[in-house]
Design a protein around this motif. Structure first.
Motif, mmCIF file in Angstrom:
data_model
loop_
_atom_site.group_PDB
_atom_site.id
_atom_site.type_symbol
_atom_site.label_atom_id
_atom_site.label_comp_id
_atom_site.label_asym_id
_atom_site.label_seq_id
_atom_site.Cartn_x
_atom_site.Cartn_y
_atom_site.Cartn_z
ATOM 1 N N LEU A 176 17.443 15.505 84.435
ATOM 2 C CA LEU A 176 17.782 16.414 84.182
ATOM 3 C C LEU A 176 16.994 17.984 83.739
ATOM 4 C CD1 LEU A 176 18.832 14.688 80.501
ATOM 5 C CD2 LEU A 176 20.402 16.355 80.949
ATOM 6 N N ASN A 177 16.052 17.826 84.133
ATOM 7 C CA ASN A 177 14.983 18.505 84.725
ATOM 8 C C ASN A 177 15.208 19.214 85.593
ATOM 9 O OD1 ASN A 177 12.826 18.594 82.279
ATOM 10 N ND2 ASN A 177 12.322 16.882 82.851
ATOM 11 N N ASP A 178 15.807 18.708 86.937
ATOM 12 C CA ASP A 178 16.276 19.416 88.425
ATOM 13 C C ASP A 178 17.010 19.853 87.837
ATOM 14 O OD1 ASP A 178 14.369 17.784 89.499
ATOM 15 O OD2 ASP A 178 15.358 15.958 89.788
ATOM 16 N N LEU A 179 18.298 19.261 86.922
ATOM 17 C CA LEU A 179 18.816 20.303 86.449
ATOM 18 C C LEU A 179 18.843 21.608 86.365
ATOM 19 C CD1 LEU A 179 21.978 17.961 85.519
ATOM 20 C CD2 LEU A 179 22.509 19.275 87.467
ATOM 21 N N ALA A 180 18.155 21.828 84.887
ATOM 22 C CA ALA A 180 17.128 22.776 83.665
ATOM 23 C C ALA A 180 16.543 23.787 84.854
ATOM 24 C CB ALA A 180 16.960 22.519 82.910
ATOM 25 N N GLU B 140 27.884 26.979 79.178
ATOM 26 C CA GLU B 140 27.758 26.090 78.468
ATOM 27 C C GLU B 140 27.088 25.033 79.255
ATOM 28 O OE1 GLU B 140 31.003 23.503 76.539
ATOM 29 O OE2 GLU B 140 32.333 24.965 77.527
ATOM 30 N N ASP B 141 26.732 24.790 80.733
ATOM 31 C CA ASP B 141 26.011 24.236 81.467
ATOM 32 C C ASP B 141 24.917 24.196 81.062
ATOM 33 O OD1 ASP B 141 28.707 22.740 82.492
ATOM 34 O OD2 ASP B 141 28.457 24.788 84.428
ATOM 35 N N ASN B 142 24.338 25.426 80.759
ATOM 36 C CA ASN B 142 22.538 25.222 80.807
ATOM 37 C C ASN B 142 22.179 24.456 78.851
ATOM 38 O OD1 ASN B 142 23.593 27.600 81.975
ATOM 39 N ND2 ASN B 142 21.663 27.885 82.131
ATOM 40 N N ILE B 143 23.423 24.979 78.098
ATOM 41 C CA ILE B 143 23.294 24.264 76.655
ATOM 42 C C ILE B 143 23.533 23.394 76.630
ATOM 43 C CG2 ILE B 143 24.467 24.253 74.332
ATOM 44 C CD1 ILE B 143 25.613 27.123 75.322
ATOM 45 N N LYS B 144 25.190 22.313 77.341
ATOM 46 C CA LYS B 144 24.534 20.874 77.001
ATOM 47 C C LYS B 144 23.512 20.254 78.181
ATOM 48 C CE LYS B 144 29.415 20.260 78.083
ATOM 49 N NZ LYS B 144 30.858 20.246 78.949
ATOM 50 N N ILE B 145 22.921 20.983 79.325
ATOM 51 C CA ILE B 145 21.250 19.795 79.427
ATOM 52 C C ILE B 145 20.776 20.698 78.249
ATOM 53 C CG2 ILE B 145 19.988 20.425 82.070
ATOM 54 C CD1 ILE B 145 21.913 21.915 83.230
ATOM 55 N N LEU C 84 21.091 25.013 70.208
ATOM 56 C CA LEU C 84 21.584 24.987 69.129
ATOM 57 C C LEU C 84 21.413 26.498 69.055
ATOM 58 C CD1 LEU C 84 22.605 24.659 66.464
ATOM 59 C CD2 LEU C 84 20.837 24.558 65.229
ATOM 60 N N GLN C 85 20.379 27.330 69.070
ATOM 61 C CA GLN C 85 20.128 28.915 69.468
ATOM 62 C C GLN C 85 21.442 29.513 71.260
ATOM 63 O OE1 GLN C 85 16.424 30.263 71.052
ATOM 64 N NE2 GLN C 85 17.009 32.513 70.999
ATOM 65 N N LEU C 86 21.193 29.052 71.456
ATOM 66 C CA LEU C 86 22.300 29.434 73.059
ATOM 67 C C LEU C 86 23.691 28.623 72.242
ATOM 68 C CD1 LEU C 86 19.925 28.304 76.015
ATOM 69 C CD2 LEU C 86 19.896 31.041 74.841
ATOM 70 N N SER C 87 23.552 28.396 71.172
ATOM 71 C CA SER C 87 25.130 28.085 71.518
ATOM 72 C C SER C 87 25.557 28.664 70.510
ATOM 73 C CB SER C 87 25.794 26.188 71.031
ATOM 74 O OG SER C 87 24.634 25.240 71.747
ATOM 75 N N ARG C 88 25.004 29.222 69.562
ATOM 76 C CA ARG C 88 25.299 30.133 68.694
ATOM 77 C C ARG C 88 25.574 31.630 69.150
ATOM 78 N NH1 ARG C 88 21.654 27.440 63.602
ATOM 79 N NH2 ARG C 88 23.329 26.426 62.868
ATOM 80 N N SER D 112 27.881 19.542 67.605
ATOM 81 C CA SER D 112 26.955 18.223 68.835
ATOM 82 C C SER D 112 26.023 18.699 68.701
ATOM 83 C CB SER D 112 27.562 18.721 70.301
ATOM 84 O OG SER D 112 26.831 17.651 70.781
ATOM 85 N N VAL D 113 25.177 19.827 69.060
ATOM 86 C CA VAL D 113 23.093 19.488 68.594
ATOM 87 C C VAL D 113 23.201 19.332 66.719
ATOM 88 C CG1 VAL D 113 21.513 21.654 68.657
ATOM 89 C CG2 VAL D 113 23.771 21.717 70.252
ATOM 90 N N LEU D 114 23.946 20.144 65.910
ATOM 91 C CA LEU D 114 23.421 20.298 64.750
ATOM 92 C C LEU D 114 23.206 18.678 64.557
ATOM 93 C CD1 LEU D 114 26.072 22.974 63.297
ATOM 94 C CD2 LEU D 114 23.246 22.656 63.581
ATOM 95 N N ASN D 115 24.420 17.307 65.097
ATOM 96 C CA ASN D 115 24.519 16.034 65.228
ATOM 97 C C ASN D 115 23.494 15.405 65.806
ATOM 98 O OD1 ASN D 115 26.003 13.320 64.663
ATOM 99 N ND2 ASN D 115 25.638 13.263 66.417
#
Length: 713
Positions: free
Chosen positions: A73-77, A87-92, A117-121, A131-134
């Motif tokens: 995940l760090n490599d992907l980030a 959306e990929d950034n947010i999922k990572i 959460l900030q980026l999703s909003r 998903s993040v709120l959960n």
């Protein structure tokens, strides 16, 4: 031959299938996603590569291989860092939050959840937001903030149902809601939500969700006293865990059952599994449980071994290096945020050069502050750097002591000169800092003389220089808890503007972490001192226990059990080498009258003197034991013959011819000595001692104060 387009479509279809099957069988999904990564690389399909690796990270999370997941995940980030928000950034970021939460790293978990959460909003992605709120609700739950977590999940439940989200997410939210009710003691409501969640998990064939719900139901039954039902749920959960290779949950169940059943084997299984999945948190818990168990059973050596192992892991989990890593990530985030705000500064007629100066200054401050663990040094560096870019005639850093309801200025400068620290009330109307902390917001005052009465009752005057005419105060938070405030003041009106607020808020964020680092470092040092002291005390206690278990408390000689073990070992050695050994059974003659005449205190001292004479009479290779009362055993190993054993016995009798001086008394002590030898008496160690006793008894019945060998009747 398959065209590149067909190959790309095939990869996309396979990745959809892998995602849908991941929860039911994460190990198979991991293997398949690795194949898709290889195929994507061959086709030069960049999105296929990234998606394949992202799916691998989730599979690894489900399989509790968390370090590997974080690495991917760090490599992907890093790959997505310079690309437009998607959306990929947010999922990572969300996945990183989950991985760190499972690793027990709450600081990193909350950071990534908040960012996701900030980026999703900002992007208007409702499904991502839910998903993040959960996951954030799970964060509150794991940190024992049950009321907040429950309100969080109940609100989320309504949103999830109304937006027709996936049954998988709904099942997880229902389960989490049940856990909140369970922690708050409402077992009936908890069971209702658990059962509803389990039904959904079964419907979608989610083995991971169902195995965790079964574990929750088991704990609920245990809480109700339904131990048979609890065991049934635990067994069902373990069976599912083994099917889907969920070793993390399996480890957790063993820890719980070990505590419930007081079963050492459960803790041992948990320890082995924790090593296998490289979970330091579970390893530490298993060590603590094992240490506690062995302490209760009196096995202090094992208790200390596991206590020491557990402490080392706990120290590693709380290490300053781990904290610094988190702080550096937050520093990068703040700098990046400030860079994006450059456009905002432009619209406010602030030159880009000035905004870059702010960012550079912030970067310099964070680097210098995190280079030190000394609070005093950190705050001095902050003041020196701030003065490079703005006028600050007064600089205060305040800590909030909630217990004593006071604010303490721990660092203060006026016109470049440091002021002695002092304390005052934390009442909101008592100071600008008090107002800012209680209202949890910054306070900008452009004209103190005309505006102070809106916020405080009486204007405070510090130092001896001219009064400040404007000020900016920002509260310092650490993990949402107000810990103090930072204030800058100027002798000029209107000295501070919005850009100063942004800067000081960013600085307060870093400052809270640096200060907490410093405090934690001091706590760790103190904890190390306490642990080392306890370790020394435990080692001393173990040494004392071993001494008591193997030696006579009065004379310091070894006891019968130790001599018996030495005798058995010596007999084996004697037989191999073709040598001879002798056992001397010694009983003091007429010892009871000594006790009756002089008292037991004098009698004890006589026994101590006799023990010393016996030790001095034999070689270092020989062994002397007190076996009770006035009886002693000596193992002579080896001797050349029976005559040598007699010579040693005669030497002992000769040493006893002189009276023993005890205080003002001269006391004569005689003794009867019985001797048995090996291998002449080809028998057991126990029988050799009995034979020597028999020989001594024969002397005792005669004239006493003599020597006799065992003779077969």
């Amino acid at each position: 031959m398959i065209s590149e387009t067909d190959k790309t479509e095939y990869i996309r279809d396979e990745l959809i299938r892998i995602w849908d099957s991941m929860i039911a069988d994460p190990q198979a999904a991991l293997t398949d996603s690795q194949k898709m990564e290889q195929l994507s690389r061959e086709a030069g399909f960049e999105k296929g590569i990234n998606d394949s690796r992202f799916y691998q990270s989730w599979c690894l999370i489900f399989l509790s291989r968390l370090k590997e997941a974080v690495e991917i995940l760090n490599d992907l980030a890093v790959n997505f860092k310079d690309q437009p928000l998607s959306e990929d950034n947010i999922k990572i970021l969300n996945a990183l939050g989950v991985a760190y939460n499972d690793l027990g790293d709450n600081s990193n978990a909350f950071f990534y959840y908040s960012r996701s959460l900030q980026l999703s909003r900002e992007a208007g992605l409702l499904e991502r937001e839910l998903s993040v709120l959960n996951n954030m609700g799970g964060y509150y739950l794991s940190n024992e903030n049950y009321e907040k977590a429950l309100n969080h999940f109940l609100e989320l439940l309504d949103k999830a149902k109304s937006s027709e989200q996936s049954k998988e997410l709904l099942s997880v939210v229902l389960s989490n809601t049940g856990q909140c009710y369970f922690k708050l003691g409402n077992l009936d409501k908890a069971e209702k939500f658990f059962q509803e969640s389990r039904n959904l998990a079964r419907e979608i064939h989610s083995g991971i969700n169902e195995s965790e719900i079964l574990f929750d139901l088991g704990k609920l039954c245990d809480k109700k006293g339904l131990h048979k039902e609890a065991q049934s749920y635990f067994e069902q959960s373990l069976e599912l865990c083994r099917q889907i290779d969920n070793k993390r949950l399996e480890c957790e169940i063993y820890l719980y059952r070990g505590e419930m059943l007081h079963d050492l084997s459960q803790f041992e299984k948990a320890l082995e599994l924790s090593k296998e999945i490289d979970s330091k948190q579970f390893y530490m818990e298993a060590c603590k449980k094992l240490s506690s168990h062995y302490e209760k059973t009196g096995d202090f050596k094992e208790a200390f071994r596991y206590l020491d192992d557990g402490y080392n892991i706990e120290k590693e989990l709380n290490s300053i290096a781990a904290e610094k890593k988190f702080h550096n990530l937050e520093m990068e985030y703040e700098i990046e945020r400030n860079r994006k705000n450059a456009e905002f500064f432009k619209t406010q007629n602030i030159e880009l050069k000035e905004s870059l100066n702010w960012m550079t200054l912030l970067n310099n401050i964070t680097k210098e502050t995190f280079a030190s663990l000394d609070t005093n040094s950190i705050l001095t560096k902050v003041f020196e750097n701030i003065n490079l870019l703005m006028e600050v005639t007064h600089f205060h850093v305040v800590f909030h002591n909630k217990k004593e309801k006071t604010l303490q200025i721990v660092k203060a400068f006026e016109n470049g000169n440091e002021i002695e620290p002092f304390s005052f009330t934390d009442a909101p109307g008592g100071s600008f800092a008090g107002w800012s902390i209680h209202n949890r917001q910054e306070l900008l005052i452009s004209d103190i003389e005309n505006e102070y009465s809106r916020y405080i009752e009486k204007r405070a005057v510090y130092g001896k220089g001219p009064l400040a005419r404007s000020s900016l105060t920002v509260p310092i938070f650490f993990r949402n808890d107000e810990v103090g405030a930072i204030a800058i003041l100027s002798r000029h009106k209107n000295a501070y503007k919005n850009e100063h607020i942004h800067f000081l808020k960013s600085l307060a964020s870093f400052l809270s972490i640096a200060i907490d680092n410093s405090r934690n470092f001091e706590k760790v040092k103190e904890l190390n001192r306490i642990i080392l002291q306890e370790k020394d005390e435990l080692e001393a206690a173990n040494k004392k226990i071993m001494e008591l278990a193997t030696h006579d408390n009065l004379t310091g000689l070894i006891n019968r059990r130790v001599l018996y073990e030495l005798l058995e070992a010596s007999m084996e050695q004697t037989r191999r080498r073709g040598e001879v050994l002798a056992v001397l059974f010694i009983d003091l003659d007429d010892f009871k009258p000594i006790n009756d005449t002089y008292g037991h205190n004098i009698g004890d001292k006589v026994l101590q003197k006799v023990a010393l004479k016996l030790k001095n009479a034999v070689r270092t290779t020989d062994s002397v034991a007190r076996i009770g009362g006035d009886e002693f055993l000596i193992l002579l190993n080896p001797v050349k013959s029976k005559s040598e054993a007699r010579k040693v016995s005669e030497k002992i009798l000769k040493l006893m011819t002189d009276d023993i001086d005890i205080e003002d008394y001269k006391i004569h002590v005689g003794m009867s000595i019985g001797i048995s030898t090996y291998p002449e008496e080809n028998t057991t160690a126990e029988q050799l001692i009995i034979n020597a006793d028999s020989a001594m008894y024969r002397i005792k019945k005669g004239n006493k104060n003599g020597i006799g060998f065992f003779e077969k009747t």
